[in-house]
Structures are given as C-alpha cells and as structure tokens.
Design a protein around this motif. Structure first.
Motif, PDB file in Angstrom:
ATOM      1  N   GLY A  50      40.386  10.205  72.670  1.00 45.96           N
ATOM      2  CA  GLY A  50      39.251   9.359  73.039  1.00 45.96           C
ATOM      3  C   GLY A  50      39.139   9.187  74.545  1.00 45.96           C
ATOM      4  O   GLY A  50      38.041   9.223  75.108  1.00 45.96           O
ATOM      5  N   LEU A  51      40.263   9.002  75.226  1.00 44.90           N
ATOM      6  CA  LEU A  51      40.245   8.863  76.686  1.00 44.90           C
ATOM      7  C   LEU A  51      39.792  10.155  77.355  1.00 44.90           C
ATOM      8  O   LEU A  51      39.025  10.125  78.336  1.00 44.90           O
ATOM      9  CB  LEU A  51      41.639   8.487  77.185  1.00 44.90           C
ATOM     10  CG  LEU A  51      42.132   7.074  76.824  1.00 44.90           C
ATOM     11  CD1 LEU A  51      43.604   6.923  77.160  1.00 44.90           C
ATOM     12  CD2 LEU A  51      41.303   6.016  77.544  1.00 44.90           C
ATOM     13  N   THR A  52      40.250  11.285  76.843  1.00 43.47           N
ATOM     14  CA  THR A  52      39.870  12.573  77.430  1.00 43.47           C
ATOM     15  C   THR A  52      38.367  12.815  77.255  1.00 43.47           C
ATOM     16  O   THR A  52      37.704  13.306  78.178  1.00 43.47           O
ATOM     17  CB  THR A  52      40.659  13.711  76.762  1.00 43.47           C
ATOM     18  OG1 THR A  52      42.065  13.474  76.932  1.00 43.47           O
ATOM     19  CG2 THR A  52      40.303  15.049  77.388  1.00 43.47           C
ATOM     20  N   ASN A  53      37.825  12.447  76.105  1.00 46.36           N
ATOM     21  CA  ASN A  53      36.396  12.637  75.865  1.00 46.36           C
ATOM     22  C   ASN A  53      35.532  11.749  76.747  1.00 46.36           C
ATOM     23  O   ASN A  53      34.349  12.045  76.948  1.00 46.36           O
ATOM     24  CB  ASN A  53      36.076  12.365  74.394  1.00 46.36           C
ATOM     25  CG  ASN A  53      36.646  13.417  73.465  1.00 46.36           C
ATOM     26  OD1 ASN A  53      36.898  14.545  73.879  1.00 46.36           O
ATOM     27  ND2 ASN A  53      36.863  13.055  72.210  1.00 46.36           N
ATOM     28  N   ARG A  54      36.107  10.683  77.241  1.00 45.36           N
ATOM     29  CA  ARG A  54      35.332   9.773  78.094  1.00 45.36           C
ATOM     30  C   ARG A  54      35.688   9.932  79.573  1.00 45.36           C
ATOM     31  O   ARG A  54      35.563   9.010  80.360  1.00 45.36           O
ATOM     32  CB  ARG A  54      35.572   8.329  77.656  1.00 45.36           C
ATOM     33  CG  ARG A  54      35.094   8.020  76.251  1.00 45.36           C
ATOM     34  CD  ARG A  54      35.061   6.535  75.962  1.00 45.36           C
ATOM     35  NE  ARG A  54      36.360   5.905  76.058  1.00 45.36           N
ATOM     36  CZ  ARG A  54      37.245   5.855  75.050  1.00 45.36           C
ATOM     37  NH1 ARG A  54      36.950   6.425  73.880  1.00 45.36           N
ATOM     38  NH2 ARG A  54      38.425   5.254  75.204  1.00 45.36           N
ATOM     39  N   GLN A  55      36.096  11.153  79.937  1.00 53.84           N
ATOM     40  CA  GLN A  55      36.447  11.434  81.334  1.00 53.84           C
ATOM     41  C   GLN A  55      35.280  12.149  82.006  1.00 53.84           C
ATOM     42  O   GLN A  55      34.695  13.091  81.466  1.00 53.84           O
ATOM     43  CB  GLN A  55      37.690  12.304  81.412  1.00 53.84           C
ATOM     44  CG  GLN A  55      38.275  12.418  82.803  1.00 53.84           C
ATOM     45  CD  GLN A  55      39.595  13.171  82.785  1.00 53.84           C
ATOM     46  OE1 GLN A  55      39.659  14.328  82.389  1.00 53.84           O
ATOM     47  NE2 GLN A  55      40.673  12.523  83.220  1.00 53.84           N
ATOM     48  N   ILE A  56      34.925  11.696  83.195  1.00 53.18           N
ATOM     49  CA  ILE A  56      33.803  12.267  83.962  1.00 53.18           C
ATOM     50  C   ILE A  56      34.337  12.759  85.293  1.00 53.18           C
ATOM     51  O   ILE A  56      35.073  12.057  85.985  1.00 53.18           O
ATOM     52  CB  ILE A  56      32.712  11.197  84.210  1.00 53.18           C
ATOM     53  CG1 ILE A  56      32.144  10.706  82.881  1.00 53.18           C
ATOM     54  CG2 ILE A  56      31.598  11.763  85.089  1.00 53.18           C
ATOM     55  CD1 ILE A  56      31.184   9.548  83.030  1.00 53.18           C
ATOM     56  N   VAL A  65      37.838   1.859  79.415  1.00 57.40           N
ATOM     57  CA  VAL A  65      36.726   2.597  78.811  1.00 57.40           C
ATOM     58  C   VAL A  65      36.774   4.098  79.073  1.00 57.40           C
ATOM     59  O   VAL A  65      36.013   4.855  78.460  1.00 57.40           O
ATOM     60  CB  VAL A  65      35.370   2.042  79.297  1.00 57.40           C
ATOM     61  CG1 VAL A  65      35.158   0.637  78.780  1.00 57.40           C
ATOM     62  CG2 VAL A  65      35.259   2.079  80.818  1.00 57.40           C
ATOM     63  N   GLY A  66      37.647   4.553  79.951  1.00 62.26           N
ATOM     64  CA  GLY A  66      37.705   5.982  80.252  1.00 62.26           C
ATOM     65  C   GLY A  66      38.222   6.195  81.651  1.00 62.26           C
ATOM     66  O   GLY A  66      38.959   5.368  82.195  1.00 62.26           O
ATOM     67  N   SER A  67      37.834   7.325  82.240  1.00 63.72           N
ATOM     68  CA  SER A  67      38.313   7.614  83.591  1.00 63.72           C
ATOM     69  C   SER A  67      37.391   8.604  84.285  1.00 63.72           C
ATOM     70  O   SER A  67      36.634   9.339  83.648  1.00 63.72           O
ATOM     71  CB  SER A  67      39.739   8.176  83.555  1.00 63.72           C
ATOM     72  OG  SER A  67      39.777   9.399  82.838  1.00 63.72           O
ATOM     73  N   ASP A 106      36.050  -2.000  81.928  1.00 59.61           N
ATOM     74  CA  ASP A 106      34.947  -2.955  81.893  1.00 59.61           C
ATOM     75  C   ASP A 106      35.520  -4.363  81.981  1.00 59.61           C
ATOM     76  O   ASP A 106      36.531  -4.671  81.318  1.00 59.61           O
ATOM     77  CB  ASP A 106      34.148  -2.820  80.594  1.00 59.61           C
ATOM     78  CG  ASP A 106      33.140  -1.674  80.644  1.00 59.61           C
ATOM     79  OD1 ASP A 106      32.938  -1.113  81.737  1.00 59.61           O
ATOM     80  OD2 ASP A 106      32.571  -1.356  79.584  1.00 59.61           O
TER      81      ASP A 106
END
Length: 321
Positions: A312-318, A257-259, A271
């Motif tokens: 998409g992965l970069t946008n979901r990085q926190i 889901v991201g990173s 997830d």
C-alpha cells in the motif's frame, strides 16, 4: 538488386591535448577531425550534460534539507560556507529557495550573493549547474542578476566548492522579504510584487532537531513531509512494520498516507488535522523517529500483514524528480 555499399571506415579524430572548446553543434569540431562538433567531441559533452545524477546533493552537509528546500519549501534561506573562504568584496553567500524573476542568482549592491535553488537546470546534475551559477555570481558586478548559462561538462560541483565541515541551517520565512534589502520600506511595484509572491506561499515550518522534516498548512488538512536519507527498501520495510503494528501515526487524527521520492531520497508524508501546528507535531515526530530507528534495526522477514502494508505504501509513492 542494388549493390550494397561497403561501410567506409571513419577517420580517427586527431589526438588532442587540453580542453576542446564548445562551439555550435553544426560547426566544425575544434579538434581538427573535419567532422561537425555534435558528431565528434560534442557527443561526450552532450552525454555528460544529460546524464542524470540521482542524488545531486549527496555528500553535502544537510542533504535532506537541500532536497526539502529544492522541492517542498516555498521561502527559505541558508548561509553557505565556501572551502576557500569568501572572495574579496563578497560579504556573504546565501542559498535561497527562489529569487525574483526566477533568476539563477543575484549579486546585491553590497556584493553579497544570493543563489537560487528551485530553478530549472540545463543538465542532469543539479549540483554542477548550481556550482557553475555560483562561480558566475561571484564574478558578477554588484547590483546585477545572473542569467542562466551553459554548464561545462567537467565543471566543479557544489561538493567541490562548499566547506564539508560547515553546518547547513535553513531559515524558513513566512514570505519573500529576503529578496530585497529594507523590505519594510518597499513601495510601488516592488511592494506589490512581494505581496503577490507572499500570497502564493504555503505556510511552512521546519521541525527543530529533525533534519529534513517540515510541517505545512493546507486548506483542508495540514501535513508533515519528512525527507529521509535511509536506503529506500530498508525504509519501506520499516514503515510497513510500524504501519501494520498501528504505530505509524503521529497521534489522534493523523495518518501516514504515502511518500514522495525526490533526488534519490524518500519523503514519508502524514496527513494532520488542520488544528495541528508545527509545535504540536514536534513531540510526536520525535517519538516516531525513535520507533523508526527500532524498526530499521529489524532484519526479520515481513509478515503477511506487513507485506500488505508495504504494498500500500509503495502504491502511494509519487516521484517528484
């Protein structure tokens, strides 16, 4: 029109040898320059204290696990080995994710030292702050906590104090009974405090054989959070290749889901179904590690679909730290 004042040259600070002691910011600088400390030697000290170290645990054995225990794991301990051995009267030094009352460290009645990892730190270098706390803990009388202190800008770091050849093997706990000796016999406020702390801890387990990989249980779905030491850009490319190929999951009902980004390292997050335990995910995670190794070895330009996956992965990085 008012006359412009000609800038007056500043008097050069007297040449000093040795360490300039720290005093109050508005007090005269001990070097004898006649200026306030904050405008003289305090400038370099303040800069050194606030400069952010991006990877504070780099060079320590188990860097990924250090980051995980700092940011992701509620209750865990790990034995630490000092370069010069244990001082007399100190039977052991143990890293702990957190200590009661958020103490930076604790010296038990028997002389053992517990060093807290998840505390706020005074400077931009967590490693230096922890090393300072550790040194003060070793000198604290048994049976006392260690208060927060001001870290010297040129003090040692953990990398200077810990044995680089010693293994770093965290033990994840279901609760905080490691806070007290003979916790099974705790009563009164101690027992009540443990019960409250344990109730707030998210069930977490370390995945054997995979440094930095931790399963955790959440109300609606479980997660695998995996701290990695690969270069960020290379890792994101590899994850994008696997994601575009449909091989980034850990089995049915799972999803990358991201990173997170924490202390200079990237932490991919999956997830998992609420029925998937730590034991269930160990095999699929090991298989994914093999696929990731293959993807990391590729230097081919990303395809259009892979670039889309990477975005998409970069946008979901926190960023956690």
């Amino acid at each position: 029109m008012a006359k412009k004042r000609r800038p007056q040259p500043r008097a050069a600070a007297p040449q000093t040898t040795g360490e300039v002691p720290v005093v109050g910011a508005r007090e005269p600088c001990p070097c004898g320059s006649g200026r306030r400390y904050k405008a003289c030697h305090g400038r370099s000290a303040a800069h050194a204290a606030t400069e952010l170290v991006q990877r504070p645990f780099e060079g320590l054995p188990g860097e990924c696990d250090w980051v995980a225990l700092r940011e992701l794991v509620p209750a865990a301990t790990a034995e630490l080995t000092l370069k010069d051995g244990l001082p007399e009267g100190v039977p052991s030094v143990t890293l702990a994710t957190v200590l009661p009352m958020a103490w930076p460290a604790l010296r038990r009645d028997n002389g053992a030292v517990l060093l807290g990892l998840q505390n706020d730190t005074a400077s931009g270098d967590i490693s230096r702050d922890l090393a300072d706390t550790l040194q003060r803990a070793l000198a604290t009388k048994p049976g006392n906590p260690v208060a927060a202190g001001r870290t010297a800008a040129d003090g040692p770091r953990l990398q200077d104090l810990l044995d680089p050849g010693a293994a770093f093997e965290p033990t994840v706990h279901t609760g905080f009974e490691f806070w007290v000796e003979n916790a099974e016999n705790a009563t009164g406020e101690v027992a009540a405090s443990l019960e409250r702390a344990n109730a707030a801890a998210i069930p977490t387990a370390r995945i054997p054989g995979l440094e930095g990989a931790y399963w955790c249980e959440a109300p609606e779905k479980n997660h695998l959070r995996w701290v990695t030491s690969y270069p960020e850009e290379k890792l994101l490319d590899a994850l994008a290749r696997l994601h575009a190929a449909g091989t980034s999951s850990l089995g049915e009902g799972t999803r990358l889901v991201g990173s997170f980004r924490a202390h200079g390292l990237v932490v991919p997050v999956w997830d998992l179904p609420s029925t998937m335990t730590a034991e269930d995910v160990a095999g699929p995670a090991a298989a994914f590690a093999e696929r990731l190794t293959g993807a990391l070895a590729s230097d081919a330009p990303l395809t259009t679909e892979e670039r889309r996956s990477r975005g998409g992965l970069t946008n979901r990085q926190i960023t956690l730290s």
